[in-house]
Design an enzyme around this catalytic site. Structure first.
Site, PDB file in Angstrom:
ATOM      1  N   ASP A  23       1.200  -1.245  -0.146  1.00 52.39           N
ATOM      2  CA  ASP A  23      -0.127  -0.358  -0.179  1.00 52.39           C
ATOM      3  C   ASP A  23       0.338   1.373  -0.091  1.00 52.39           C
ATOM      4  OD1 ASP A  23      -2.465   1.493   0.014  1.00 52.39           O
ATOM      5  OD2 ASP A  23      -2.930   0.900   2.447  1.00 52.39           O
ATOM      6  N   ASN A  71     -11.207  -3.079  -7.121  1.00 56.26           N
ATOM      7  CA  ASN A  71      -9.815  -2.221  -7.015  1.00 56.26           C
ATOM      8  C   ASN A  71     -10.258  -1.521  -8.315  1.00 56.26           C
ATOM      9  OD1 ASN A  71      -6.385  -3.040  -6.301  1.00 56.26           O
ATOM     10  ND2 ASN A  71      -7.555  -1.641  -5.726  1.00 56.26           N
TER      11      ASN A  71
END
Ligand code: FPP
Length: 251
Positions: A23, A71
């Site tokens: 991330d 996503n």
């Protein structure tokens, strides 16, 4: 398996299997006034450094979260950039990974991915299928809940086909997960300071240690991975049991 280096202390051995939530690519780029796509591109470089360093730390398997079922909600251009990175990563690195004995396995739902990405995934898996020095699992179009649903459905299908009978138990469900056969996940690492699982490896997380690191993913590499291993080795893993104190003999 490579022996863990002596300079990484702790009471725990391993980890054999490290899972990584990579991330912070967007924030890394933003901090430099660059487009998010550059953050993802640098993220691939960090992935290469990390895969290279893992066997030297005694790690046998890495599972990385490349693209989640959620996503798809990102702007189309960013989704297309991430697909493009898979194309270029496999094109530039598959032969080297194969030479180094890395088996590549892709977790997640294939349906819904562009046809050429599916073909690339199949090529990466078939080229490296017999390698056994290291296992690299890339979660792509992956969600922990979806994987559990798929495992349950696979079992239902086997029952309907007369290949299995009830009741369903943990071992039977596990054979349908996309991680089946991989070593148990010892530790899940998330970078960038965020502290949540975001639908990653929900079943496999049951007894995994969680390590959160403040580093943004594009800055990740051998040093940060070594630090995660160090943190893991200092944990006391009991798997629900208690430590039994030795009973002193009376008298
Ligand atoms: C999170 O950063 C990262 C991702 C959604 C994708 C991770 C992908 C890579 C490292 C590229 C390589 C992947 C493969 C499989 C070749 P973010 O964009 O959510 O960062 P932010 O939270 O700072 O916005």
């Amino acid at each position: 398996m490579t022996a863990p280096p002596a300079d990484v202390p702790g009471s725990q051995t391993g980890p054999r299997h490290v899972a990584l939530i990579m991330d912070g690519n967007g924030r890394w780029a933003q901090a430099r006034g660059l487009p998010r796509a550059i953050g993802h591109r640098e993220g691939v470089q960090a992935l290469k450094r990390t895969v290279q360093a893992a066997p030297e730390l005694g790690i046998e398997c890495l599972t990385v979260f490349g693209f989640s079922t959620e996503n798809w909600r990102r702007p189309a251009e960013e989704v297309s950039d991430l697909m493009g990175l898979v194309r270029s990563y496999v094109a530039s690195d598959l032969n080297r990974l194969d030479r180094e004995g890395v088996r590549v396995r892709v977790l997640g739902r294939r349906a819904g991915l562009p046809a050429d990405i599916r073909a690339i995934i199949e090529r990466a898996e078939s080229t490296t299928a017999t390698n056994d020095r290291f296992l690299l699992q890339v979660a792509f179009n992956y969600g922990g809940r979806a994987d559990l649903v798929d495992a349950a459905q696979a079992w239902v299908d086997r029952v309907l086909a007369g290949e299995a009978t009830g009741p369903l138990d943990e071992a039977a469900l596990e054979t349908g997960l996309s991680t089946a056969g991989a070593p148990p996940v010892d530790v899940i690492v998330r970078t960038s300071g965020e502290r949540r699982l975001s639908n990653f490896l929900l079943w496999e997380a049951a007894y995994a240690e969680l390590v959160y690191q403040d580093v943004l993913w594009p800055d990740y590499g051998p040093e940060a991975l070594g630090d995660a291993v160090r943190q893991y080795r200092q944990r006391d893993r009991r798997f629900g049991a208690v430590e039994v104190e030795p009973v002193l003999a009376a008298g």
